[in-house]
Design an enzyme around this catalytic site. Structure first.
Site, mmCIF file in Angstrom:
data_model
loop_
_atom_site.group_PDB
_atom_site.id
_atom_site.type_symbol
_atom_site.label_atom_id
_atom_site.label_comp_id
_atom_site.label_asym_id
_atom_site.label_seq_id
_atom_site.Cartn_x
_atom_site.Cartn_y
_atom_site.Cartn_z
ATOM 1 C CG ASN A 5 -1.811 1.175 1.332
ATOM 2 O OD1 ASN A 5 -1.360 2.306 1.188
ATOM 3 N ND2 ASN A 5 -3.080 0.954 1.588
ATOM 4 C CG HIS A 12 0.838 6.186 4.835
ATOM 5 N ND1 HIS A 12 -0.033 7.201 5.174
ATOM 6 C CD2 HIS A 12 0.239 5.031 5.204
ATOM 7 C CE1 HIS A 12 -1.108 6.682 5.748
ATOM 8 N NE2 HIS A 12 -0.970 5.370 5.771
ATOM 9 C CG HIS A 34 -8.252 4.400 0.898
ATOM 10 N ND1 HIS A 34 -8.472 4.265 2.244
ATOM 11 C CD2 HIS A 34 -9.445 4.756 0.370
ATOM 12 C CE1 HIS A 34 -9.743 4.521 2.519
ATOM 13 N NE2 HIS A 34 -10.355 4.829 1.399
ATOM 14 N NE ARG A 49 -8.348 7.674 4.053
ATOM 15 C CZ ARG A 49 -9.231 7.375 5.001
ATOM 16 N NH1 ARG A 49 -10.339 8.076 5.138
ATOM 17 N NH2 ARG A 49 -9.000 6.389 5.840
ATOM 18 N NE ARG A 95 -7.565 11.469 5.215
ATOM 19 C CZ ARG A 95 -8.082 10.907 6.308
ATOM 20 N NH1 ARG A 95 -7.333 10.103 7.046
ATOM 21 N NH2 ARG A 95 -9.312 11.161 6.682
ATOM 22 C CD GLU A 152 -7.623 0.425 1.540
ATOM 23 O OE1 GLU A 152 -6.474 -0.013 1.353
ATOM 24 O OE2 GLU A 152 -7.952 1.057 2.553
ATOM 25 C CB THR A 160 -9.492 1.816 7.180
ATOM 26 O OG1 THR A 160 -9.008 2.398 5.976
ATOM 27 C CG2 THR A 160 -10.828 1.154 6.922
ATOM 28 C CD GLU A 219 -7.301 -5.929 3.191
ATOM 29 O OE1 GLU A 219 -7.580 -5.512 2.050
ATOM 30 O OE2 GLU A 219 -6.525 -5.330 3.965
ATOM 31 C CG HIS A 266 -5.688 -1.547 9.306
ATOM 32 N ND1 HIS A 266 -5.299 -0.923 10.457
ATOM 33 C CD2 HIS A 266 -6.155 -0.569 8.499
ATOM 34 C CE1 HIS A 266 -5.530 0.372 10.341
ATOM 35 N NE2 HIS A 266 -6.045 0.616 9.164
#
Ligand code: PXP
Length: 236
Positions: free
Chosen positions: A6, A9, A42, A44, A48, A69, A100, A150, A190
């Site tokens: 992922n 970040h 993801h 969003r 962000r 995602e 999340t 998941e 996660h």
């Protein structure tokens, strides 16, 4: 077990200065070269971190598997149907949350989610639902016609003593067995990191884990490719 990386970040760091670097697309390429089985991002509602341009470019660049995602909202569903990732992972989303916070509320929303799953299937896109590791949620995922679950590992990752960790591990393990026997492909994610991933790798039903924050923060010190290699080694 495979590793999906992922890259949200990397985009978080870019957005801290509002420029164009670091580019999450560069991270995706390095992750694939280092052995990742897929790239997750993801998109969003508040953009962000990852933005619309990122998802479009990732669609062209990613050669393993692009997992978008997303919340199952009309705007993002429209974008996903247009971009056609290999896979979408439906998650709950609250604007105020830092990340999340838990599994999707599938129970009670089966009719809506079945229609969403069908719209993606009509475009050849696989659908994963991110859920709490409990049998009743798995039954609801089956009812929606999704391909993959998941399992949310956040509670496991946050366990602060051995007893709590064992309870959460058993919960994930039982859910993985139940989901596989229900015909679903099982993944997890996660809060996973190099310290807590070991027991999860012993759950044979989990085919892939999705890891972001811990890998990106490790990459700050060892480099992105090296971090991915270490995580690939840890999960396999
Ligand atoms: N899986 C899902 C569904 C997520 O929402 C996230 C966080 O974006 C992850 C996996 C990765 O979590 P982490 O960043 O804690 O590794």
């Amino acid at each position: 077990m495979r590793l999906a990386v992922n890259i949200d970040h990397v985009a978080t760091l870019r957005e801290a200065r509002g420029g164009i670097e670091p580019d999450p697309v560069h991270a995706a390429v390095l992750a694939e070269l280092a052995g990742a089985s897929g790239i997750v991002c993801h998109l969003r509602e508040d953009r962000r971190h990852v933005n619309d341009r990122d998802v479009r470019v990732l669609r062209d660049v990613v050669t393993t598997k692009l997992d978008l995602e997303m919340a199952a909202t009309p705007e993002i569903i429209g974008i996903a149907l247009d971009i056609v990732p290999d896979l979408v992972t439906l998650v709950p989303e609250r604007r105020e949350e830092l990340t999340t916070e838990g599994g999707l509320a599938v129970i009670g929303n089966e009719d809506y989610l079945s229609d969403v799953v069908k719209a993606f299937h009509d475009k050849g896109i696989l659908v994963s639902l991110f859920i709490e590791p409990d049998a009743q949620h798995i039954d609801a995922v089956v009812a929606c016609g999704a391909d993959i679950i998941e399992l949310h590992t956040g509670t496991y990752a946050n366990a602060r003593n051995a007893a709590a960790l064992t309870i959460q591990f058993e919960r994930i393990s039982a859910a993985a067995q139940y989901a596989e026997s229900a015909g679903l492909i099982v993944t997890a994610g996660h809060g996973l990191d190099l310290r807590n991933i070991g027991p999860i790798t012993t759950i044979s039903q989990i085919e892939e884990v999705s890891i972001g924050h811990a890998l990106v923060r490790h990459a700050l010190f060892v480099g992105f490719e090296q971090a991915v290699r270490e995580y690939v080694a840890a999960v396999s």
